[in-house]
Design a protein around this motif. Structure first.
Motif: not given
Length: 631
Positions: A313-314, A374
């Protein structure tokens, strides 16, 4: 396009399957942060498709379902909800009756990771997954054949190209594609005819329209309770590049190079392999060019691509959505992960410069937005920040002589040319009285209801998505339509209370007609009850994107199981091919009250003799449409 939906569903399914199969130590990484995994079971879940169960769970609990995974043969499903909503979900769903049996909710207990069987290994007892072979050369399969083949290949992990996934019918002539889809819809008509007959007989009643004699009198296909018009196809000039909206994923291809296109496959660590859209027949050339421009923007920028691997999750770049109006103007929405304001300003500058450069001038890009997401999934949650960064905030989409203003998140039909043909047929069947009330159930941005507003007293639209309702109101205003009003909320909650108020205002002698255009799971049972119990409702035009769910709804509307004894009768059906080269088919069905439905003339003496053989023909027709010829 359909490949996006298929891959996003695959993403969800794979993630949830991992959650069910991992041990407790890895469970934290399988379940999205802040969420809770639950095991929900009911005997009557067996043979129910995932989308039907998921829709029922969402409606019963009132909770947003983050993920749901269920195979059709299972009597259970794995469901993921937000942790703070888990207790509410349990309270509402545990013990609630699904059809006839209560539902049980438990925590999602995982298997030990070491007990998982790697893909491709043998099934228990030495059995292997059965994979359907390719069809013989020259053989034209049914649509059911192709769906079954695609399902077996997916279950066995057979790898296919993006073109094969998104347009599995492309290898067949368009005439053959139309034949497949027309047969599929006839089979749906035959199925609801048979099921309505059986359900009514259980209650000691007989439906005349389900008899072989009725099929002969109405000149319907054998076993069908109503005539089926010739299929409405997409005009030849629109068979390629017909989609006015496509969503593309930003990632890396199998050679680890930057690519903007469609998901080819999802690897075991949830990494997505992206392939180019260049060979996809229904993607317009201008959108393919936007993908090429975006690929260069991403490569030249200092911002990394969002890493979708489990537990990572970047990164920043995620997806690109393109929409084209009939006048050629383009709207673009780029989804990124949240950035600090100065970094976002830098990215915005790069993006706008590229999309408005001389090289992009022919694309006529008039609107650009950023969407911030996000989450783990590229499917952003409702309310995700949307930032307008260039040009117009909304774009105009003409349809049926009206102009519709839509935003980047608004739903709008993706094949305008064929959509207009579908709407023309639906409105000609609706044929409301000038003093009638027209209900537009699941109205979206108001397209079809506004198109009929000048032919009736009033239009009342119902829609779940508040943004779409605001768009519908705005579209009514810009087109000068003052006799249409729209309400946000679940149709099953809004319609039963709203309908009596409208009838009191317009008078009990007011005729009511309805257009329903539900999502794939079909109409909620409370909506069906409200429609059936409204005595003034004389006619329903049902527009379906899923003939399989339409079957269940029609059986409930037409069976003789209520005290009113004036159920609906199917009058006419037609298949519509909105999505050439894919397995998807639309269906339009006209239903009228039994007391008002046209009565066909009696059979001539010679045709009465043929009635005895009609039942044999009916059985033969069912067999021929369900079973493909042997290879």
């Amino acid at each position: 396009m359909e490949v996006e939906k298929a891959e996003k569903n695959k993403n969800t399914d794979d993630t949830t399957t991992e959650a069910s199969a991992s041990n407790k130590a890895s469970k934290e990484t399988d379940v999205e942060e802040g969420c809770c995994s639950l095991h929900v079971s009911s005997k009557d879940f067996t043979r129910c498709p995932q989308e039907k169960v998921q829709s029922w769970l969402a409606k019963t609990s009132g909770v947003g379902i983050r993920k749901c995974f269920k195979l059709k043969q299972w009597n259970y499903a794995f469901v993921t909800v937000r942790a703070e909503e888990a207790d509410t979900f349990r309270d509402k769903v545990h013990g609630a009756a699904y059809r006839q049996t209560p539902t049980v909710v438990k925590d999602g207990h995982a298997r030990d990771a070491n007990s998982r069987r790697p893909k491709g290994d043998e099934e228990p007892n030495g059995k292997r997954r059965k994979v359907m072979k390719d069809f013989p050369t020259g053989y034209v399969p049914t649509l059911k054949d192709i769906k079954d083949k695609e399902k077996s290949h997916k279950g066995a992990g057979v790898e296919k190209s993006v073109k094969q996934k998104s347009s599995p019918l492309f290898e067949y002539s368009y005439a053959d594609q139309l034949g497949m889809k027309e047969t599929y819809v006839k089979t749906a008509v035959r199925t609801f005819t048979k099921q309505a007959k059986a359900k009514s007989e259980e209650h000691g009643s007989e439906l005349e329209w389900t008899t072989p004699e009725w099929s002969l009198r109405t000149k319907s296909p054998v076993g069908c309770g109503c005539p089926c018009d010739p299929i409405i196809g997409t005009p030849e000039s629109s068979l390629r590049g017909y989609r006015n909206k496509c969503e593309f994923t930003i990632g890396y291809n199998s050679s680890a190079e930057v690519e903007v296109g469609f998901v080819l496959k999802i690897e075991s660590d949830m990494n997505q392999v992206i392939d180019s859209p260049e060979e996809i027949p229904h993607v317009p050339e201008v959108m393919k060019k936007i993908c090429r421009i975006m690929k260069e923007v991403v490569k030249a920028s200092s911002f990394p691509i969002f890493d979708r691997r489990r537990g990572v999750k970047t990164g920043v770049w995620r997806t690109v959505m393109c929409r084209q109006s009939a006048n050629g103007n383009m709207s673009v929405m780029v989804q990124i992960a949240p950035l600090e304001e100065d970094k976002r300003a830098e990215l915005t500058g790069l993006l706008v410069k590229a999309l408005t450069s001389d090289d992009a001038e022919d694309l006529k890009i008039t609107s650009v937005h950023l969407q911030l997401n996000d989450g783990v999934s590229d499917a952003a949650q409702p309310g995700a920040p949307l930032i307008h960064i260039h040009g117009d905030e909304r774009m105009i989409m003409p349809l049926m002589g009206l102009n519709f203003e839509i935003g980047p998140l608004s739903f709008f039909q993706t094949n305008i040319v064929t959509c207009a043909l579908l709407y023309e047929r639906a409105l000609s069947w609706l044929c409301p009285d000038p003093k009638a009330l027209v209900l537009d159930v699941c109205c979206g941005v108001g397209t079809i209801g506004l198109a009929v507003a000048n032919k009736c007293k009033k239009v009342v639209g119902l829609e779940l998505v508040p943004e779409a309702v605001e768009s519908a109101k705005h579209n009514a205003a810009i087109n000068g339509i003052k006799n249409a009003e729209y309400h946000a909320g679940k149709a099953e909650e809004t319609l039963p209370s709203l309908l009596p108020k409208e009838l009191a205002e317009l008078g009990e002698d007011c005729e009511v007609c309805a257009i329903v255009d539900p999502p794939r799971p079909g109409l909620h049972k409370d909506v069906l009850t409200a429609l059936r119990c409204c005595d003034q409702l004389s006619r329903i035009v049902y527009i379906s994107c899923n003939p399989d769910s339409l079957v269940e709804d029609v059986v409930k509307l037409t069976s003789m199981t209520h005290d009113d004894q004036d159920p609906f009768v199917p009058v006419r059906a037609v298949a519509v091919d909105m999505f050439p080269h894919t397995v998807h088919v639309e269906m339009v069905l006209l239903l009228e009250r039994k007391s008002r439905a046209p009565v066909p003339p009696p059979l001539p003496p010679k045709e009465q003799q043929a009635e005895g053989s009609a039942k044999k023909q009916e059985s033969a027709a069912e067999a021929s449409e369900k079973t493909a010829a042997a290879p």
